[in-house]
Design a protein around this motif. Structure first.
Motif, PDB file in Angstrom:
ATOM      1  N   GLU A  74      18.112 -12.450   9.316  1.00 18.99           N
ATOM      2  CA  GLU A  74      16.889 -12.216  10.104  1.00 18.99           C
ATOM      3  C   GLU A  74      16.689 -10.732  10.413  1.00 18.99           C
ATOM      4  N   GLU A  75      17.755 -10.072  10.791  1.00 15.89           N
ATOM      5  CA  GLU A  75      17.670  -8.639  11.134  1.00 15.89           C
ATOM      6  C   GLU A  75      17.194  -7.819   9.928  1.00 15.89           C
ATOM      7  N   LEU A  76      17.790  -8.085   8.771  1.00 15.30           N
ATOM      8  CA  LEU A  76      17.430  -7.348   7.555  1.00 15.30           C
ATOM      9  C   LEU A  76      16.009  -7.703   7.098  1.00 15.30           C
ATOM     10  N   HIS A  77      15.647  -8.961   7.268  1.00 11.92           N
ATOM     11  CA  HIS A  77      14.290  -9.422   6.941  1.00 11.92           C
ATOM     12  C   HIS A  77      13.265  -8.586   7.723  1.00 11.92           C
ATOM     13  N   HIS A  78      13.463  -8.476   9.048  1.00 13.81           N
ATOM     14  CA  HIS A  78      12.520  -7.719   9.885  1.00 13.81           C
ATOM     15  C   HIS A  78      12.523  -6.240   9.549  1.00 13.81           C
ATOM     16  N   ARG A  79      13.703  -5.691   9.241  1.00 16.05           N
ATOM     17  CA  ARG A  79      13.807  -4.274   8.891  1.00 16.05           C
ATOM     18  C   ARG A  79      13.024  -3.985   7.611  1.00 16.05           C
ATOM     19  N   LYS A  80      13.226  -4.831   6.602  1.00 18.75           N
ATOM     20  CA  LYS A  80      12.548  -4.630   5.312  1.00 18.75           C
ATOM     21  C   LYS A  80      11.029  -4.763   5.465  1.00 18.75           C
ATOM     22  N   GLU A  81      10.583  -5.787   6.195  1.00 23.62           N
ATOM     23  CA  GLU A  81       9.145  -5.995   6.400  1.00 23.62           C
ATOM     24  C   GLU A  81       8.536  -4.809   7.148  1.00 23.62           C
ATOM     25  N   GLY A  82       9.251  -4.313   8.153  1.00 21.84           N
ATOM     26  CA  GLY A  82       8.775  -3.173   8.926  1.00 21.84           C
ATOM     27  C   GLY A  82       8.586  -1.942   8.052  1.00 21.84           C
ATOM     28  N   LEU A  83       9.527  -1.689   7.164  1.00 17.91           N
ATOM     29  CA  LEU A  83       9.438  -0.548   6.237  1.00 17.91           C
ATOM     30  C   LEU A  83       8.244  -0.715   5.298  1.00 17.91           C
ATOM     31  N   TYR A  84       7.995  -1.957   4.863  1.00 20.72           N
ATOM     32  CA  TYR A  84       6.845  -2.223   3.986  1.00 20.72           C
ATOM     33  C   TYR A  84       5.534  -1.943   4.734  1.00 20.72           C
ATOM     34  N   TYR A  85       5.439  -2.411   5.992  1.00 17.78           N
ATOM     35  CA  TYR A  85       4.203  -2.215   6.768  1.00 17.78           C
ATOM     36  C   TYR A  85       3.894  -0.732   6.962  1.00 17.78           C
ATOM     37  N   GLU A  86       4.958   0.085   7.062  1.00 16.57           N
ATOM     38  CA  GLU A  86       4.759   1.533   7.233  1.00 16.57           C
ATOM     39  C   GLU A  86       4.060   2.163   6.026  1.00 16.57           C
ATOM     40  N   MET A  87       4.159   1.511   4.866  1.00 17.64           N
ATOM     41  CA  MET A  87       3.589   2.072   3.633  1.00 17.64           C
ATOM     42  C   MET A  87       2.258   1.445   3.235  1.00 17.64           C
ATOM     43  N   LEU A  88       1.717   0.569   4.085  1.00 17.72           N
ATOM     44  CA  LEU A  88       0.495  -0.166   3.722  1.00 17.72           C
ATOM     45  C   LEU A  88      -0.699   0.734   3.407  1.00 17.72           C
ATOM     46  N   GLY A  89      -0.686   1.948   3.943  1.00 18.55           N
ATOM     47  CA  GLY A  89      -1.764   2.885   3.650  1.00 18.55           C
ATOM     48  C   GLY A  89      -1.827   3.265   2.182  1.00 18.55           C
ATOM     49  N   ASP A  90      -0.706   3.073   1.461  1.00 16.92           N
ATOM     50  CA  ASP A  90      -0.640   3.399   0.025  1.00 16.92           C
ATOM     51  C   ASP A  90      -0.952   2.197  -0.859  1.00 16.92           C
ATOM     52  N   LEU A  91      -1.335   1.078  -0.248  1.00 16.64           N
ATOM     53  CA  LEU A  91      -1.526  -0.165  -0.998  1.00 16.64           C
ATOM     54  C   LEU A  91      -2.860  -0.203  -1.746  1.00 16.64           C
ATOM     55  N   HIS A  92      -2.816  -0.666  -2.983  1.00 20.56           N
ATOM     56  CA  HIS A  92      -4.022  -0.831  -3.801  1.00 20.56           C
ATOM     57  C   HIS A  92      -4.071  -2.255  -4.339  1.00 20.56           C
ATOM     58  N   GLY A  93      -5.254  -2.684  -4.744  1.00 20.44           N
ATOM     59  CA  GLY A  93      -5.399  -3.982  -5.384  1.00 20.44           C
ATOM     60  C   GLY A  93      -5.126  -3.867  -6.877  1.00 20.44           C
ATOM     61  N   VAL A  94      -4.886  -5.009  -7.529  1.00 24.02           N
ATOM     62  CA  VAL A  94      -4.766  -5.053  -8.992  1.00 24.02           C
ATOM     63  C   VAL A  94      -6.198  -5.237  -9.504  1.00 24.02           C
ATOM     64  N   PRO A  95      -6.767  -4.198 -10.143  1.00 22.65           N
ATOM     65  CA  PRO A  95      -8.210  -4.180 -10.443  1.00 22.65           C
ATOM     66  C   PRO A  95      -8.755  -5.409 -11.150  1.00 22.65           C
ATOM     67  N   GLU A  96      -8.065  -5.881 -12.206  1.00 22.12           N
ATOM     68  CA  GLU A  96      -8.601  -7.006 -12.976  1.00 22.12           C
ATOM     69  C   GLU A  96      -8.610  -8.309 -12.181  1.00 22.12           C
ATOM     70  N   VAL A  97      -7.702  -8.422 -11.186  1.00 19.99           N
ATOM     71  CA  VAL A  97      -7.667  -9.632 -10.343  1.00 19.99           C
ATOM     72  C   VAL A  97      -8.722  -9.529  -9.244  1.00 19.99           C
ATOM     73  N   ILE A  98      -8.825  -8.362  -8.630  1.00 21.92           N
ATOM     74  CA  ILE A  98      -9.835  -8.133  -7.588  1.00 21.92           C
ATOM     75  C   ILE A  98     -11.231  -8.405  -8.154  1.00 21.92           C
ATOM     76  N   GLU A  99     -11.423  -8.038  -9.413  1.00 24.64           N
ATOM     77  CA  GLU A  99     -12.699  -8.267 -10.111  1.00 24.64           C
ATOM     78  C   GLU A  99     -13.049  -9.765 -10.108  1.00 24.64           C
ATOM     79  N   HIS A 100     -12.053 -10.615 -10.414  1.00 24.04           N
ATOM     80  CA  HIS A 100     -12.266 -12.072 -10.423  1.00 24.04           C
ATOM     81  C   HIS A 100     -12.503 -12.610  -9.015  1.00 24.04           C
ATOM     82  N   VAL A 101     -11.804 -12.034  -8.034  1.00 23.50           N
ATOM     83  CA  VAL A 101     -11.985 -12.458  -6.641  1.00 23.50           C
ATOM     84  C   VAL A 101     -13.445 -12.229  -6.222  1.00 23.50           C
TER      85      VAL A 101
END
Length: 199
Positions: A74-101
């Motif tokens: 549980e501790e490592l789960h929260h640590r890893k998720e927290g680190l991921y959330y810190e980088m969300l500003g760098d997140l992009h969509g996969v263009p060909e899938v977003i197109e279908h959406v």
């Protein structure tokens, strides 16, 4: 790059999230490397991608077993998720899938079927401004057997009120494709980042 869809018609589209809708796998890997580095645990990139779709807690348990470690799940789960959330500003969509959406929204119901937590999926979709396009989310902790078992996709079809055979699955991992096939669904393979080439 456009996706080649199998012959329809389909009653619903079911999307994996990480690596399929959002190009988040590289960010998740950076988060894993940082979190696991604190425990001197190696996680090969090839293994990480081959385990795509596996819930975080299962990944930690598997790494503990493989490396003879006792990392707190549980501790490592929260640590890893927290680190991921810190980088969300760098997140992009996969263009060909977003197109279908965008092209199919409103014509056919959508579900997200993910090995990530609901919180992680919601945050990722919010960053891209597309959370409201999905009718159903099926996330880690909401099913008893994860991919490659068919349960997550079958649960999504049930929640949407459509027959499994009438669903089309968008997936980026072999594990996810196996899950869709076991559920009796047709699928379309989304290329991994290195297969798509640098964008």
């Amino acid at each position: 790059m456009t996706l080649e869809l199998p012959e329809g018609p389909f009653a619903a589209y079911l999307f994996d999230c990480d690596g399929t809708i959002v190009d988040s796998m590289p960010l998740h890997y950076i988060a894993w490397k940082k979190a696991l580095g604190e425990w001197n645990c190696e996680f090969e990139e090839q293994t990480f991608y081959s385990w795509g779709g596996m819930p975080v807690v299962e990944i930690i348990r598997s790494l503990n077993e493989m490396n003879g470690l006792a990392m707190p799940v549980e501790e490592l789960h929260h640590r890893k998720e927290g680190l991921y959330y810190e980088m969300l500003g760098d997140l992009h969509g996969v263009p060909e899938v977003i197109e279908h959406v965008h092209a199919s929204h409103g014509k056919i119901p959508f579900a997200v079927v993910s090995g990530s937590t609901r919180q992680s999926v919601v945050k990722s979709l919010e960053v891209l401004g597309i959370l409201d396009k999905f009718d159903v989310l099926v996330c880690a902790g909401e099913y008893s057997k994860g991919k490659p078992d068919p349960e997550p996709f079958l649960l999504a079809a049930e929640k949407l009120g459509v027959s499994a055979k009438d669903c089309l699955v968008f997936e980026d991992t072999d594990m996810g494709i196996q899950s869709a096939t076991a559920a009796g669904m047709k699928s379309v393979k989304v290329m991994q980042p290195w297969e798509r080439g640098a964008r």
